[in-house]
Scaffold this motif. Structure first.
Motif, mmCIF file in Angstrom:
data_model
loop_
_atom_site.group_PDB
_atom_site.id
_atom_site.type_symbol
_atom_site.label_atom_id
_atom_site.label_comp_id
_atom_site.label_asym_id
_atom_site.label_seq_id
_atom_site.Cartn_x
_atom_site.Cartn_y
_atom_site.Cartn_z
ATOM 1 N N SER A 49 29.600 19.875 39.730
ATOM 2 C CA SER A 49 29.661 20.341 41.115
ATOM 3 C C SER A 49 30.903 19.748 41.760
ATOM 4 N N GLN A 89 20.565 31.611 45.622
ATOM 5 C CA GLN A 89 21.065 32.129 46.898
ATOM 6 C C GLN A 89 22.343 32.962 46.756
ATOM 7 N N LYS A 92 16.027 23.979 33.504
ATOM 8 C CA LYS A 92 17.233 23.220 33.874
ATOM 9 C C LYS A 92 18.369 23.343 32.857
ATOM 10 N N ASP A 133 18.325 26.049 43.301
ATOM 11 C CA ASP A 133 18.197 26.698 44.609
ATOM 12 C C ASP A 133 19.514 27.345 45.024
ATOM 13 N N PHE A 134 20.616 26.656 44.786
ATOM 14 C CA PHE A 134 21.941 27.168 45.133
ATOM 15 C C PHE A 134 22.242 28.456 44.348
ATOM 16 N N MET A 190 30.518 24.412 48.467
ATOM 17 C CA MET A 190 30.124 23.887 47.157
ATOM 18 C C MET A 190 30.598 24.843 46.073
ATOM 19 N N THR A 211 20.071 20.627 38.366
ATOM 20 C CA THR A 211 19.112 19.928 39.219
ATOM 21 C C THR A 211 18.354 20.976 40.046
ATOM 22 N N GLY A 212 17.321 20.545 40.724
ATOM 23 C CA GLY A 212 16.597 21.443 41.626
ATOM 24 C C GLY A 212 17.509 22.017 42.698
ATOM 25 N N LYS A 213 18.408 21.193 43.220
ATOM 26 C CA LYS A 213 19.372 21.651 44.238
ATOM 27 C C LYS A 213 20.289 22.721 43.655
ATOM 28 N N ASP A 214 20.742 22.523 42.419
ATOM 29 C CA ASP A 214 21.603 23.518 41.754
ATOM 30 C C ASP A 214 20.869 24.840 41.585
ATOM 31 N N LEU A 255 29.804 25.258 41.868
ATOM 32 C CA LEU A 255 28.975 24.798 40.762
ATOM 33 C C LEU A 255 29.462 25.478 39.489
#
Length: 184
Positions: free
Chosen positions: A129, A18, A47, A14-15, A84, A9-12, A86
């Motif tokens: 996750s 980082q 993705k 971004d994670f 978190m 996902t977009g959140k993944d 992943l």
């Protein structure tokens, strides 16, 4: 708590961007390989596709497992901020320097590829996750640049490819008796 799904996902994404550290686990019928990875060595292409920049090292079990069609899990976990973990489940394709796609993929990193062992393209088929609440908070200080310096020195003196070729397929740990006999 935990969730399972088929693509990042977009959140993944971004994670992943980082994280300063992640792990690659792989297996192809021999011992399970688990290696921590640092540097700015991972890219999310989309993705369902990750790209990993592989520096030379003491072994190449990731390469062995990719060539054998093995299974891979990439693990990213938060050491700062909200907890978190992943897990990215995938298959891998090794791209060596003589592959016509190598330079195109290498351009995602913006570095000189003369001291790189190979690239890996990971084809994601599942993502998971989970909470990560037991992972401690840790502070990132800095990279260790000794591996890059060592690889650059080998590339400059023309011995890197020989080193890579000599360490392409590591001995199996299942053959320790044979290995021990040769060391005696």
């Amino acid at each position: 708590m935990g969730k399972q799904y088929k693509a990042l996902t977009g959140k993944d994404i971004d994670f992943i961007k980082q994280q300063k550290l992640f792990y690659i686990a792989s297996c192809s019928g021999q011992e399970v390989n688990l290696s921590p990875k640092g540097y700015d060595s991972i890219r999310v292409l989309d993705k369902s596709t990750l790209l990993y920049l592989d520096f030379p090292g003491s072994g190449s079990r990731t390469y062995r497992d990719a060539m054998a069609g093995g299974e891979f899990t990439l693990v990213f976990n938060a050491f700062t901020g909200p907890p978190m973990i992943l897990r990215v489940f995938c298959k891998a394709e090794a791209l060596e320097k003589d592959d016509t796609r190598f330079e195109g993929y290498l351009s995602h990193f913006g570095i000189d590829g003369s001291y790189i062992r190979q690239l890996f393209v990971f084809d994601v088929y599942a993502v998971e996750s989970s909470c990560g609440m037991s992972v401690p908070h840790m502070k990132y200080e800095k990279e260790r640049n000794s591996l890059k310096k060592w690889a650059k020195n080998l590339a400059e003196d023309g011995s890197l490819q020989n080193y890579i070729d000599d360490h392409k397929v590591p001995p199996s740990l299942q053959d320790l008796d044979t290995i021990d006999e040769t060391l005696s």
